[in-house]
Scaffold this active site. Structure first.
Site, PDB file in Angstrom:
ATOM      1  N   ARG A 106       0.909  -1.235  -0.065  1.00  0.00           N
ATOM      2  CA  ARG A 106       0.025  -0.024  -0.003  1.00  0.00           C
ATOM      3  C   ARG A 106       0.698   1.274   0.365  1.00  0.00           C
ATOM      4  O   ARG A 106       1.689   1.335   0.945  1.00  0.00           O
ATOM      5  CB  ARG A 106      -0.880   0.234   1.262  1.00  0.00           C
ATOM      6  N   THR A 110      -0.832   7.516  -1.010  1.00  0.00           N
ATOM      7  CA  THR A 110      -2.289   7.515  -1.552  1.00  0.00           C
ATOM      8  C   THR A 110      -3.309   6.238  -0.759  1.00  0.00           C
ATOM      9  O   THR A 110      -4.578   6.202  -1.050  1.00  0.00           O
ATOM     10  CB  THR A 110      -2.060   7.005  -3.163  1.00  0.00           C
ATOM     11  N   ASP A 202      -1.718  -3.572  13.348  1.00  0.00           N
ATOM     12  CA  ASP A 202      -1.215  -4.141  12.128  1.00  0.00           C
ATOM     13  C   ASP A 202      -1.254  -5.566  12.287  1.00  0.00           C
ATOM     14  O   ASP A 202      -0.443  -6.130  12.854  1.00  0.00           O
ATOM     15  CB  ASP A 202       0.190  -3.395  11.783  1.00  0.00           C
ATOM     16  N   ASP A 205       2.142  -7.484  11.159  1.00  0.00           N
ATOM     17  CA  ASP A 205       3.076  -7.287  12.282  1.00  0.00           C
ATOM     18  C   ASP A 205       2.866  -8.079  13.534  1.00  0.00           C
ATOM     19  O   ASP A 205       3.740  -8.632  14.137  1.00  0.00           O
ATOM     20  CB  ASP A 205       3.080  -5.753  12.907  1.00  0.00           C
TER      21      ASP A 205
END
Length: 211
Positions: A106, A110, A202, A205
Site C-alpha cells: 500500500r 495515497t 497491524d 506485524d
C-alpha cells in the site's frame, strides 16, 4: 444493513476470539493461533455451499453412494503477507486445497495498492477461490486482488476478512457485487491513516512479530 453479498459471522466463538485478538497484551504466538482458529470457524460458514456429488464408497458392512465435494479442489489465495495467517485455518477444513499468493503493498501517501507478485493454482477458472486478508480497511487491496484473480480467469470467488471497516466493505461489495464477502466484525471507521478503528493494529506485524 449490509450489501446483499456480505455476510457478517456473528457466532459467539468468533466474536470472543476477535476480542482477544484486539487486546494489546495478546502476544505473537496467541495472536497467530487465534487468527487460525477464527479463519477455520469462518471457513465453516463460508464453505457451506460447496457443491456435492454422490460417489460409491465401501464401508465395513456394504457398498453405498454417499456425498463428497464435487469438482476441482478449492483454492485459497492469501493477500501477502497478513492473509497468510488465515490459510492454515482453512486448510484444516480442506487439506487438499491448493494455495496461491497475491503480493500487494500500500502506497503510504495515497493508500492505494500496487501488485508485486501473483501466483495462482491452475486451472483457476474451475475452482472455488477463497481470498484471505484479516483486515478489510480501504478495500483497495481487496478490490485489486479480486481484479487480478478475475483477469487470470477466476469466476467463483469468496473474500474472507476478520475485521472490516464500513468504507472497505462498501467499496469491495460495489466493485465486485458478484462475489461473496465474509467478515467477523464491522468496526466503526477508518482513521486519518486508513487504519481500522477500534481495530487491532497491524495484523501482519502482530502475526509475524515484526514492527
Amino acid at each position: 444493513m449490509y450489501p446483499e453479498n456480505v455476510t457478517v459471522i456473528n457466532h459467539p466463538l468468533v466474536q470472543h476470539k476477535i476480542s482477544m485478538l484486539r487486546d494489546i497484551h495478546t502476544g505473537t504466538n496467541e495472536f497467530r493461533r487465534l487468527t487460525e482458529e477464527i479463519a477455520m470457524l469462518m471457513g465453516y460458514e463460508a464453505l457451506r455451499d460447496l457443491p456435492l456429488e454422490d460417489v460409491e464408497i465401501t464401508t465395513p458392512l456394504e457398498t453405498c453412494m454417499t456425498p463428497m465435494i464435487a469438482g476441482k479442489k478449492l483454492a485459497v489465495v492469501p493477500i501477502l503477507r497478513a492473509g497468510l495467517g488465515m490459510v492454515s485455518g482453512i486448510l484444516a477444513l480442506t487439506p487438499s486445497a491448493k494455495v496461491g499468493h497475491i503480493g500487494l503493498f500500500r502506497d503510504p501517501e495515497t493508500h492505494e495498492p500496487h501488485e508485486y507478485y501473483c501466483k495462482l493454482p491452475d486451472p483457476i477458472d474451475l475452482r472455488t477461490i477463497v481470498v484471505t486478508d484479516p483486515m478489510l480497511a480501504t478495500g483497495g487491496s481487496a478490490v485489486a486482488a479480486v481484479d487480478f484473480i478475475k483477469q487470470h480467469g477466476g469466476k467463483t470467488i469468496k473474500f474472507m476478512s476478520i475485521i472490516a471497516a464500513p468504507e472497505g466493505l462498501e467499496r469491495l461489495s460495489k466493485a465486485h457485487s458478484d462475489i461473496q464477502i465474509y467478515c467477523g466484525h464491522v468496526d466503526r471507521q477508518l482513521n486519518e491513516n486508513a487504519y481500522i478503528c477500534p481495530g487491532l493494529g497491524d495484523a501482519g506485524d502482530r502475526i509475524f512479530g515484526t514492527k
